[in-house]
Design an enzyme around this catalytic site. Structure first.
Site, PDB file in Angstrom:
ATOM      1  N   GLU A 275      38.546  30.842  30.951  1.00 54.35           N
ATOM      2  CA  GLU A 275      38.679  30.695  32.415  1.00 54.35           C
ATOM      3  C   GLU A 275      38.602  32.054  33.093  1.00 54.35           C
ATOM      4  O   GLU A 275      38.014  32.196  34.163  1.00 54.35           O
ATOM      5  CB  GLU A 275      39.991  29.991  32.795  1.00 54.35           C
ATOM      6  CG  GLU A 275      40.047  28.536  32.390  1.00 54.35           C
ATOM      7  CD  GLU A 275      38.856  27.722  32.875  1.00 54.35           C
ATOM      8  OE1 GLU A 275      38.474  27.857  34.050  1.00 54.35           O
ATOM      9  OE2 GLU A 275      38.284  26.967  32.071  1.00 54.35           O
ATOM     10  N   TRP A 278      35.166  32.645  33.639  1.00 48.65           N
ATOM     11  CA  TRP A 278      34.567  32.045  34.845  1.00 48.65           C
ATOM     12  C   TRP A 278      34.762  32.972  36.042  1.00 48.65           C
ATOM     13  O   TRP A 278      33.913  33.085  36.916  1.00 48.65           O
ATOM     14  CB  TRP A 278      35.183  30.674  35.132  1.00 48.65           C
ATOM     15  CG  TRP A 278      34.487  29.572  34.382  1.00 48.65           C
ATOM     16  CD1 TRP A 278      34.906  28.983  33.226  1.00 48.65           C
ATOM     17  CD2 TRP A 278      33.237  28.942  34.725  1.00 48.65           C
ATOM     18  NE1 TRP A 278      33.994  28.023  32.841  1.00 48.65           N
ATOM     19  CE2 TRP A 278      32.967  27.970  33.745  1.00 48.65           C
ATOM     20  CE3 TRP A 278      32.330  29.095  35.773  1.00 48.65           C
ATOM     21  CZ2 TRP A 278      31.829  27.162  33.772  1.00 48.65           C
ATOM     22  CZ3 TRP A 278      31.189  28.290  35.803  1.00 48.65           C
ATOM     23  CH2 TRP A 278      30.950  27.342  34.809  1.00 48.65           C
ATOM     24  N   TRP A 306      23.385  18.277  55.425  1.00 42.58           N
ATOM     25  CA  TRP A 306      24.853  18.321  55.517  1.00 42.58           C
ATOM     26  C   TRP A 306      25.295  17.983  56.930  1.00 42.58           C
ATOM     27  O   TRP A 306      24.626  18.327  57.898  1.00 42.58           O
ATOM     28  CB  TRP A 306      25.387  19.729  55.212  1.00 42.58           C
ATOM     29  CG  TRP A 306      25.078  20.282  53.869  1.00 42.58           C
ATOM     30  CD1 TRP A 306      24.269  21.355  53.599  1.00 42.58           C
ATOM     31  CD2 TRP A 306      25.587  19.848  52.600  1.00 42.58           C
ATOM     32  NE1 TRP A 306      24.231  21.596  52.252  1.00 42.58           N
ATOM     33  CE2 TRP A 306      25.035  20.691  51.609  1.00 42.58           C
ATOM     34  CE3 TRP A 306      26.440  18.832  52.203  1.00 42.58           C
ATOM     35  CZ2 TRP A 306      25.311  20.551  50.260  1.00 42.58           C
ATOM     36  CZ3 TRP A 306      26.723  18.684  50.860  1.00 42.58           C
ATOM     37  CH2 TRP A 306      26.164  19.531  49.901  1.00 42.58           C
ATOM     38  N   ASN A 342      43.376  23.276  39.747  1.00 40.92           N
ATOM     39  CA  ASN A 342      41.912  23.341  39.651  1.00 40.92           C
ATOM     40  C   ASN A 342      41.248  21.964  39.597  1.00 40.92           C
ATOM     41  O   ASN A 342      40.247  21.724  40.267  1.00 40.92           O
ATOM     42  CB  ASN A 342      41.503  24.161  38.424  1.00 40.92           C
ATOM     43  CG  ASN A 342      39.994  24.265  38.299  1.00 40.92           C
ATOM     44  OD1 ASN A 342      39.322  24.742  39.206  1.00 40.92           O
ATOM     45  ND2 ASN A 342      39.454  23.782  37.188  1.00 40.92           N
ATOM     46  N   TRP A 360      29.468  22.303  52.413  1.00 40.15           N
ATOM     47  CA  TRP A 360      30.435  22.963  51.538  1.00 40.15           C
ATOM     48  C   TRP A 360      31.076  24.177  52.214  1.00 40.15           C
ATOM     49  O   TRP A 360      32.198  24.565  51.894  1.00 40.15           O
ATOM     50  CB  TRP A 360      29.803  23.362  50.200  1.00 40.15           C
ATOM     51  CG  TRP A 360      28.551  24.177  50.279  1.00 40.15           C
ATOM     52  CD1 TRP A 360      27.272  23.701  50.362  1.00 40.15           C
ATOM     53  CD2 TRP A 360      28.426  25.614  50.297  1.00 40.15           C
ATOM     54  NE1 TRP A 360      26.374  24.745  50.418  1.00 40.15           N
ATOM     55  CE2 TRP A 360      27.049  25.924  50.383  1.00 40.15           C
ATOM     56  CE3 TRP A 360      29.338  26.657  50.228  1.00 40.15           C
ATOM     57  CZ2 TRP A 360      26.571  27.243  50.413  1.00 40.15           C
ATOM     58  CZ3 TRP A 360      28.869  27.970  50.253  1.00 40.15           C
ATOM     59  CH2 TRP A 360      27.501  28.250  50.357  1.00 40.15           C
ATOM     60  N   TRP A 383      32.668  26.322  45.244  1.00 40.65           N
ATOM     61  CA  TRP A 383      32.183  25.326  46.212  1.00 40.65           C
ATOM     62  C   TRP A 383      30.721  24.999  45.939  1.00 40.65           C
ATOM     63  O   TRP A 383      30.313  23.842  45.990  1.00 40.65           O
ATOM     64  CB  TRP A 383      32.389  25.811  47.655  1.00 40.65           C
ATOM     65  CG  TRP A 383      33.770  25.459  48.128  1.00 40.65           C
ATOM     66  CD1 TRP A 383      34.861  26.271  48.146  1.00 40.65           C
ATOM     67  CD2 TRP A 383      34.211  24.168  48.584  1.00 40.65           C
ATOM     68  NE1 TRP A 383      35.963  25.574  48.591  1.00 40.65           N
ATOM     69  CE2 TRP A 383      35.587  24.283  48.875  1.00 40.65           C
ATOM     70  CE3 TRP A 383      33.589  22.939  48.785  1.00 40.65           C
ATOM     71  CZ2 TRP A 383      36.351  23.207  49.351  1.00 40.65           C
ATOM     72  CZ3 TRP A 383      34.348  21.867  49.254  1.00 40.65           C
ATOM     73  CH2 TRP A 383      35.708  22.008  49.532  1.00 40.65           C
TER      74      TRP A 383
HETATM   75  P1  FAD Z   1      44.308  29.390  34.981  1.00 44.80           P
HETATM   76  O1  FAD Z   1      43.812  28.072  34.527  1.00 44.80           O
HETATM   77  O2  FAD Z   1      45.572  29.881  34.408  1.00 44.80           O
HETATM   78  O3  FAD Z   1      43.128  30.435  34.699  1.00 44.80           O
HETATM   79  C1  FAD Z   1      43.350  31.840  34.589  1.00 44.80           C
HETATM   80  C2  FAD Z   1      42.530  32.596  35.608  1.00 44.80           C
HETATM   81  O4  FAD Z   1      41.138  32.373  35.395  1.00 44.80           O
HETATM   82  C3  FAD Z   1      42.772  32.170  37.044  1.00 44.80           C
HETATM   83  O5  FAD Z   1      43.903  32.809  37.583  1.00 44.80           O
HETATM   84  C4  FAD Z   1      41.475  32.569  37.738  1.00 44.80           C
HETATM   85  O6  FAD Z   1      41.459  33.937  38.078  1.00 44.80           O
HETATM   86  C5  FAD Z   1      40.453  32.326  36.646  1.00 44.80           C
HETATM   87  N1  FAD Z   1      39.854  30.994  36.821  1.00 44.80           N
HETATM   88  C6  FAD Z   1      40.337  29.805  36.399  1.00 44.80           C
HETATM   89  N2  FAD Z   1      39.475  28.806  36.708  1.00 44.80           N
HETATM   90  C7  FAD Z   1      38.439  29.385  37.344  1.00 44.80           C
HETATM   91  C8  FAD Z   1      37.220  28.882  37.911  1.00 44.80           C
HETATM   92  N3  FAD Z   1      36.900  27.588  37.860  1.00 44.80           N
HETATM   93  N4  FAD Z   1      36.384  29.751  38.510  1.00 44.80           N
HETATM   94  C9  FAD Z   1      36.672  31.075  38.539  1.00 44.80           C
HETATM   95  N5  FAD Z   1      37.798  31.606  38.018  1.00 44.80           N
HETATM   96  C10 FAD Z   1      38.672  30.774  37.426  1.00 44.80           C
HETATM   97  N6  FAD Z   1      39.900  30.518  42.213  1.00 44.80           N
HETATM   98  C11 FAD Z   1      40.307  31.628  42.830  1.00 44.80           C
HETATM   99  O7  FAD Z   1      40.869  32.522  42.184  1.00 44.80           O
HETATM  100  N7  FAD Z   1      40.099  31.806  44.168  1.00 44.80           N
HETATM  101  C12 FAD Z   1      39.476  30.861  44.932  1.00 44.80           C
HETATM  102  O8  FAD Z   1      39.289  31.084  46.135  1.00 44.80           O
HETATM  103  C13 FAD Z   1      39.070  29.654  44.306  1.00 44.80           C
HETATM  104  N8  FAD Z   1      38.490  28.657  45.021  1.00 44.80           N
HETATM  105  C14 FAD Z   1      38.101  27.513  44.375  1.00 44.80           C
HETATM  106  C15 FAD Z   1      37.470  26.495  45.129  1.00 44.80           C
HETATM  107  C16 FAD Z   1      37.074  25.315  44.507  1.00 44.80           C
HETATM  108  C17 FAD Z   1      36.363  24.241  45.304  1.00 44.80           C
HETATM  109  C18 FAD Z   1      37.305  25.132  43.128  1.00 44.80           C
HETATM  110  C19 FAD Z   1      36.888  23.865  42.445  1.00 44.80           C
HETATM  111  C20 FAD Z   1      37.920  26.133  42.385  1.00 44.80           C
HETATM  112  C21 FAD Z   1      38.317  27.330  42.984  1.00 44.80           C
HETATM  113  N9  FAD Z   1      38.924  28.360  42.252  1.00 44.80           N
HETATM  114  C22 FAD Z   1      39.297  29.516  42.897  1.00 44.80           C
HETATM  115  C23 FAD Z   1      39.010  28.309  40.772  1.00 44.80           C
HETATM  116  C24 FAD Z   1      40.303  27.745  40.177  1.00 44.80           C
HETATM  117  O9  FAD Z   1      40.629  26.529  40.779  1.00 44.80           O
HETATM  118  C25 FAD Z   1      41.503  28.694  40.288  1.00 44.80           C
HETATM  119  O10 FAD Z   1      41.147  29.981  39.842  1.00 44.80           O
HETATM  120  C26 FAD Z   1      42.658  28.200  39.413  1.00 44.80           C
HETATM  121  O11 FAD Z   1      43.038  26.909  39.793  1.00 44.80           O
HETATM  122  C27 FAD Z   1      43.823  29.149  39.531  1.00 44.80           C
HETATM  123  O12 FAD Z   1      44.938  28.673  38.848  1.00 44.80           O
HETATM  124  P2  FAD Z   1      45.536  29.442  37.598  1.00 44.80           P
HETATM  125  O13 FAD Z   1      45.738  30.881  37.937  1.00 44.80           O
HETATM  126  O14 FAD Z   1      46.734  28.690  37.137  1.00 44.80           O
HETATM  127  O15 FAD Z   1      44.349  29.324  36.572  1.00 44.80           O
END
Ligand code: FAD
Length: 478
Positions: A275, A278, A306, A342, A360, A383
């Protein structure tokens, strides 16, 4: 002469390469933070990030004081502010920015430094790998995540993070500083931040506590539980990463130490680090496509029909009143805590761009304003991913069904009951679809649809057909 250390985007002392290098030079160090709302244009920090930043700056100031230093605060044009200080410093150090605006500003600072014959250094620090380093065999840019991550895993060298310096040498005289209040970081309305403040403790110490707790308690089950919004199975490190309060290299190193050394826990650890991958991928995409926040990566989506502007359905989505419980729970979690799980982010985003057919960018803007982890790259890339127009995106025709998604990932309705308490007494069979519950069941649960909880704002079957027709229209055009 002192070194000016620009701390924007890197609000920490731990694993801060620019800070450590400045201290090692033996010169006094002037830590500086500049808030540049006008310069940020459309991407001026949103309400939730402003609240977070204020709290974070307070804590950073204290940590700096404990090391014999201070934090100089300014607001205004970043390059001009730095330029005004160049006569009194020997060098400017900063952590590299990857956003289009951050890069432009850092380039301007660099040019000013050249004019004034001041050393200017940009250090790595907020990514595991620099965007220039992860390239395909032919030197191209990765557009698909899996090969990108495979290559990244070959390149990450596991170099140890740097600790915080013991002391930060202070200059004989400090430049003037604004007060924190002058930065006008209070969100509007002010009471909006109260529940957010009850949920989070910003700052680098809290980031390290969160990481340690996650690694000790949840990392081993991460793969199995990370999609379940009703349990705290993910790290919640995103706002700390977005504010540069913890480095990805620190997260990487601690995960190796506490999780990856244990055979049984490795799978959870691998998925967690993926993650982080990502996050790297999104930033690399933004670096190589500066228009990512405003234009679709897949060009044919420029003509997608859209819907845009505001209407009462968009307001219902923002406020968690769509009549689809998992969507409403997610949007209310966002409003109340500044964060959303997420899996639920994907569900609410799909609902907006496919069921509602809304642009979006409307969702991206709302998230930008309300997420404590709002991050230009992650937000835009995610998005676009959901909307089907991004890199490695989910195909547009794959439309999330909020009912089956809810039943699969929140089978007992724990998440719904937390954020949509008016549905608490519904049996599990109907918690994700109150509109299908028999009148007697609704009565027993104290629910009157349209009064205590909304009726669905749209007919999903018809909307699905509309969405697929919209997709077909651009295919024909292409
Ligand atoms: P964990 O699951 O613990 O993951 C660890 C770290 O990995 C996160 O803190 C984050 O930095 C990174 N990460 C995890 N999932 C993703 C992902 N899908 N894409 C990129 N990085 C990821 N994340 C943001 O940090 N900022 C945003 O503005 C943001 N907007 C989002 C908008 C949408 C529509 C979606 C679907 C996802 C978005 N995310 C965003 C990605 C993701 O949802 C969050 O990073 C995640 O939920 C953060 O929770 P966590 O720290 O517990 O993640």
């Amino acid at each position: 002469k002192p070194i000016l250390l620009l701390m924007n985007e890197t609000l920490r002392l731990d694993d801060h390469m620019a800070l450590v290098s400045a201290c090692e030079s033996g010169a006094p160090v002037i830590p500086l933070f500049i808030l540049d709302d006008a310069g940020a244009g459309d991407w001026k920090l949103g309400g939730a990030r402003r609240w977070w930043l204020r709290e974070s700056l307070k804590r950073l100031e204290k940590s700096l004081q404990a090391k014999g230093s201070r934090l100089i605060l300014r607001s205004g044009n970043t390059a001009e502010m730095v330029s005004g200080l160049l006569g009194d410093v020997s060098a400017v150090y900063m952590t590299r920015s990857y956003s289009p605006i951050g890069r432009r500003v850092q380039e301007e600072i660099h040019q000013q430094c050249t004019v004034h014959d001041v050393d200017c250094r940009r250090f790595a620090g907020n990514l595991l790998l620099e965007p220039e380093d992860v390239r395909t065999k032919t030197g191209g840019i990765y557009e698909v995540f899996s090969p990108f991550w495979r290559r990244a895993l070959e390149l990450i060298d596991g170099s140890p993070p740097l600790g915080a310096p013991d002391r930060i040498p202070a200059p004989d005289a400090w430049p003037e500083s604004d007060d924190l209040d002058d930065l006008k970081l209070d969100p509007k309305p002010a009471h909006w931040a109260e529940p957010i403040a009850a949920t989070w403790v910003p700052g680098e110490d809290a980031a390290h506590d969160m990481l340690a707790k996650f690694l000790a308690e949840a990392a081993r089950d991460y793969k199995a539980k990370r999609d379940v919004p009703g349990v705290e199975a993910t790290s919640r490190l995103s706002p700390y990463l977005a504010n540069g309060e913890i480095s990805p290299r620190r997260i990487w190193a601690e995960t190796q130490l506490h999780v990856m050394t244990n055979e049984q826990d490795r799978t959870g650890g691998d998925w967690f680090l993926r993650e982080l991958g990502w996050r790297e991928f999104s930033t690399h995409l933004l670096f190589n496509n500066p228009t990512l926040p405003v234009r679709p990566l897949k060009a044919q989506f420029e003509d997608f029909p859209w819907r845009e502007g505001m209407d009462d359905k968009v307001e219902a989505w923002q406020q968690g009143r769509t009549g689809f419980p998992i969507v409403d729970a997610g949007m209310r979690q966002l409003w109340q805590t500044g964060w959303m799980h997420n899996r639920v982010r994907m569900i609410v985003a799909s609902f907006l761009v496919k069921d509602m057919l809304w642009h979006w960018r409307t969702g991206e803007d709302w998230f930008w304003d309300t997420l404590v982890d709002a991050d230009l790259a992650n937000n835009a890339a995610s998005w676009q991913w959901v909307a089907g127009c991004g890199a490695d995106a989910a195909p547009y025709f794959r439309i999330f069904n909020p009912i089956t998604q809810g039943e699969k990932f929140d089978p007992e309705g724990d998440y719904i009951r937390t954020y949509v308490p008016e549905l608490s007494d519904l049996p599990n069979d109907y918690i994700h679809k109150p509109f299908e519950a028999p009148a007697g069941v609704l009565k027993m649960a104290g629910i009157s649809l349209g009064e205590t909880y909304p009726k669905p704002i749209l007919d999903r079957k018809a909307c699905r057909e509309r969405a697929l027709a919209a997709l077909a229209s651009i295919k024909k055009a292409a």
